[in-house]
Design a protein around this motif. Structure first.
Motif, PDB file in Angstrom:
ATOM      1  N   GLU A  84     -12.466   3.836   8.546  1.00  0.00           N
ATOM      2  CA  GLU A  84     -11.053   3.491   8.465  1.00  0.00           C
ATOM      3  C   GLU A  84     -10.808   2.654   7.222  1.00  0.00           C
ATOM      4  O   GLU A  84     -11.678   1.920   6.757  1.00  0.00           O
ATOM      5  CB  GLU A  84     -10.561   2.776   9.716  1.00  0.00           C
ATOM      6  CG  GLU A  84     -11.230   1.480  10.055  1.00  0.00           C
ATOM      7  CD  GLU A  84     -10.650   0.878  11.321  1.00  0.00           C
ATOM      8  OE1 GLU A  84     -10.207  -0.282  11.247  1.00  0.00           O
ATOM      9  OE2 GLU A  84     -10.635   1.564  12.356  1.00  0.00           O
ATOM     10  N   LEU A 121      -7.715  13.830   9.499  1.00  0.00           N
ATOM     11  CA  LEU A 121      -7.444  12.412   9.333  1.00  0.00           C
ATOM     12  C   LEU A 121      -6.289  12.014  10.241  1.00  0.00           C
ATOM     13  O   LEU A 121      -5.466  12.838  10.614  1.00  0.00           O
ATOM     14  CB  LEU A 121      -7.058  12.081   7.885  1.00  0.00           C
ATOM     15  CG  LEU A 121      -8.085  12.342   6.793  1.00  0.00           C
ATOM     16  CD1 LEU A 121      -7.528  11.907   5.451  1.00  0.00           C
ATOM     17  CD2 LEU A 121      -9.388  11.642   7.070  1.00  0.00           C
ATOM     18  N   VAL A 141     -11.165  10.039   3.734  1.00  0.00           N
ATOM     19  CA  VAL A 141     -10.414   8.847   4.137  1.00  0.00           C
ATOM     20  C   VAL A 141     -10.088   8.008   2.903  1.00  0.00           C
ATOM     21  O   VAL A 141      -8.939   7.604   2.686  1.00  0.00           O
ATOM     22  CB  VAL A 141     -11.208   8.010   5.167  1.00  0.00           C
ATOM     23  CG1 VAL A 141     -10.586   6.642   5.372  1.00  0.00           C
ATOM     24  CG2 VAL A 141     -11.300   8.740   6.492  1.00  0.00           C
TER      25      VAL A 141
END
Length: 178
Positions: A84, A121, A141
């Protein structure tokens, strides 16, 4: 000699690794990732460890061994824990909004900038000035987070713009009055 390439990777619980010729497939709770391995590198799985070795000694094989080992390590982390990247908008009127599969960024332009979220995603709205990009593939990401940041990069005089969570923006002193 590559020391990173020689490290043994522990396979987390709940993750399965299959190696077929030059294709490594890793399946976990968060998803599935595949990697085409360079022919100079051999990947072997035994018990709960994964090892990369060079098929023949050469400088290129040495480089590819370390690269392959790092990529597989990122894949193992991605399918088990995920990655993340947090972003925050600093400035008057700067905000994020998630609408379906789009991120709408208001960053001081005359129009809001819409960005389509890539498949695989997810974007989570923490507040109207903070979002988190999540996914299994570290490269995708980071790339999507960088594209959102490019809409309005932080400027050094007032610090306004879109920045990564926890990013330090070095401030400059403005012009001196005469």
């Amino acid at each position: 000699m590559s020391r990173i390439g020689n490290r043994k990777l522990n396979i987390p619980e709940g993750v399965t690794v299959t190696v077929e010729e030059n294709l490594v497939t890793i399946k976990g709770t968060k998803g599935e990732l595949k990697l085409n391995v360079n022919p100079l590198v051999e990947v072997t799985v035994s018990d709960n460890t994964l090892v990369t070795t060079q098929r023949k000694e050469s400088k290129e094989a040495n480089m590819m061994q370390g690269t392959t080992n790092s990529l597989i390590n990122g894949m193992l982390t991605g399918v088990s824990a995920g990655f993340e990247k947090g972003l925050e908008a600093v400035g008057v009127g700067y905000r994020f909004n998630v609408q379906g599969n789009k991120v709408v960024v208001s960053a001081g332009y005359s129009h809001p900038v819409e960005m389509v979220i890539p498949e695989g995603l997810s974007v989570e709205l923490v507040s109207n000035t903070e979002i988190t990009v999540k996914g299994t593939d570290k490269q995708r990401v980071s790339e999507f987070a960088a594209n959102i940041r490019k809409v309005r990069e932080p400027e050094p005089y007032k610090g306004k713009g879109i920045r990564y969570k926890g990013e330090f923006v070095r401030r400059k002193e403005g012009k001196k009055a005469a």
